[in-house]
Design a protein around this motif. Structure first.
Motif, PDB file in Angstrom:
ATOM      1  N   LEU A 121       0.835  -1.216   0.000  1.00 29.60           N
ATOM      2  CA  LEU A 121       0.000   0.000   0.000  1.00 29.60           C
ATOM      3  C   LEU A 121       0.861   1.254   0.000  1.00 29.60           C
ATOM      4  O   LEU A 121       0.554   2.238  -0.695  1.00 29.60           O
ATOM      5  N   ALA A 122       1.927   1.243   0.796  1.00 27.40           N
ATOM      6  CA  ALA A 122       2.820   2.392   0.840  1.00 27.40           C
ATOM      7  C   ALA A 122       3.440   2.645  -0.534  1.00 27.40           C
ATOM      8  O   ALA A 122       3.510   3.789  -0.992  1.00 27.40           O
ATOM      9  N   LYS A 123       3.850   1.582  -1.199  1.00 29.53           N
ATOM     10  CA  LYS A 123       4.437   1.719  -2.532  1.00 29.53           C
ATOM     11  C   LYS A 123       3.405   2.243  -3.525  1.00 29.53           C
ATOM     12  O   LYS A 123       3.683   3.164  -4.306  1.00 29.53           O
ATOM     13  N   PHE A 130       8.754   6.679   3.037  1.00 35.27           N
ATOM     14  CA  PHE A 130       8.382   6.869   4.442  1.00 35.27           C
ATOM     15  C   PHE A 130       8.287   5.522   5.141  1.00 35.27           C
ATOM     16  O   PHE A 130       8.736   5.372   6.278  1.00 35.27           O
ATOM     17  N   TYR A 131       7.718   4.528   4.481  1.00 39.44           N
ATOM     18  CA  TYR A 131       7.605   3.189   5.060  1.00 39.44           C
ATOM     19  C   TYR A 131       8.989   2.671   5.464  1.00 39.44           C
ATOM     20  O   TYR A 131       9.143   2.056   6.515  1.00 39.44           O
ATOM     21  N   LYS A 132       9.976   2.912   4.638  1.00 43.54           N
ATOM     22  CA  LYS A 132      11.329   2.403   4.880  1.00 43.54           C
ATOM     23  C   LYS A 132      12.141   3.279   5.834  1.00 43.54           C
ATOM     24  O   LYS A 132      13.233   2.891   6.256  1.00 43.54           O
ATOM     25  N   LEU A 133      11.628   4.452   6.202  1.00 46.72           N
ATOM     26  CA  LEU A 133      12.338   5.374   7.073  1.00 46.72           C
ATOM     27  C   LEU A 133      12.574   4.744   8.439  1.00 46.72           C
ATOM     28  O   LEU A 133      11.648   4.231   9.068  1.00 46.72           O
ATOM     29  N   SER A 134      13.799   4.757   8.877  1.00 48.11           N
ATOM     30  CA  SER A 134      14.121   4.288  10.226  1.00 48.11           C
ATOM     31  C   SER A 134      15.290   5.122  10.742  1.00 48.11           C
ATOM     32  O   SER A 134      16.354   4.612  11.068  1.00 48.11           O
ATOM     33  N   LEU A 144       2.939   3.753   9.946  1.00 50.37           N
ATOM     34  CA  LEU A 144       1.878   3.362   9.020  1.00 50.37           C
ATOM     35  C   LEU A 144       1.068   2.195   9.585  1.00 50.37           C
ATOM     36  O   LEU A 144      -0.157   2.143   9.404  1.00 50.37           O
ATOM     37  N   ASP A 145       1.717   1.277  10.293  1.00 51.05           N
ATOM     38  CA  ASP A 145       1.022   0.172  10.951  1.00 51.05           C
ATOM     39  C   ASP A 145       0.015   0.717  11.964  1.00 51.05           C
ATOM     40  O   ASP A 145      -1.152   0.311  11.977  1.00 51.05           O
ATOM     41  N   GLN A 146       0.442   1.624  12.803  1.00 50.44           N
ATOM     42  CA  GLN A 146      -0.460   2.174  13.817  1.00 50.44           C
ATOM     43  C   GLN A 146      -1.583   2.990  13.183  1.00 50.44           C
ATOM     44  O   GLN A 146      -2.731   2.928  13.622  1.00 50.44           O
ATOM     45  N   SER A 147      -1.277   3.741  12.137  1.00 51.02           N
ATOM     46  CA  SER A 147      -2.313   4.494  11.430  1.00 51.02           C
ATOM     47  C   SER A 147      -3.356   3.559  10.833  1.00 51.02           C
ATOM     48  O   SER A 147      -4.566   3.835  10.867  1.00 51.02           O
ATOM     49  N   TRP A 148      -2.911   2.443  10.286  1.00 43.98           N
ATOM     50  CA  TRP A 148      -3.809   1.418   9.735  1.00 43.98           C
ATOM     51  C   TRP A 148      -4.763   0.926  10.826  1.00 43.98           C
ATOM     52  O   TRP A 148      -5.961   0.871  10.643  1.00 43.98           O
TER      53      TRP A 148
END
Length: 167
Positions: A121-123, A130-134, A144-148
């Motif tokens: 979904l992020a892609k 942003f998904y890969k940001l660490s 994104l997990d928590q937002s989901w």
């Protein structure tokens, strides 16, 4: 404020806090580390006693299911106890449907198989970076997990409020 608005606010708050508690305090280390295991990307887990186990797809599914059942049960208990204290009557069938929505979508996100649902979904929405940001104290995949989870719990709370006051 009408009864549905009150029921929605209470249901959302109770489901959200139950999920947050379950994800962070209630989830076992084993489930957290192993729920994304697959045959293609196995996870080796070392227990506190030093023994190790390597899990593939079946073990990952079981760990994720265990976690999601714990989250869903905690949400159900919080909903039932909290609304009883508040004097809000909820329709049992709608509560069951709301908990199913929350549980099934939680499993879909937390299974995290390589190129899992949230990463895809992020892609697709241009948020893969942003998904890969660490870095910078952030973890994009976690955010994104928590937002989901928040989004689906909002829908679940809306479901609960539809027949609030009816049994």
């Amino acid at each position: 404020m009408n009864h549905r608005s009150t029921a929605f606010a209470a249901a959302y708050a109770l489901m959200r806090v139950a999920s947050d508690h379950s994800d962070h305090w209630g989830q076992s280390d084993f489930d957290a580390r192993c729920k994304g295991a697959t045959d293609a990307a196995p996870v080796t887990y070392e227990h506190e006693d030093g023994t190790t186990v390597t899990l593939g797809t079946d073990g990952g599914r079981r760990a994720c299911l265990h976690h999601v059942l714990q989250v869903t049960a905690t949400q159900g208990l919080a909903l039932m106890a909290g609304t009883r204290v508040l004097g809000i009557r909820l329709h049992p069938g709608v509560v069951a449907a709301a908990l199913a929505v929350s549980g099934l979508t939680h499993y879909a996100a937390d299974r995290r198989v390589p190129q899992g649902l949230l990463q895809r979904l992020a892609k697709a929405t241009g948020r893969e970076r942003f998904y890969k940001l660490s870095d910078f104290g952030m973890n994009g995949a976690y955010c994104l997990d928590q937002s989901w989870h928040h989004s689906w719990e909002t829908l679940a709370a809306l479901l609960v409020s539809v027949k609030a006051g009816q049994r």
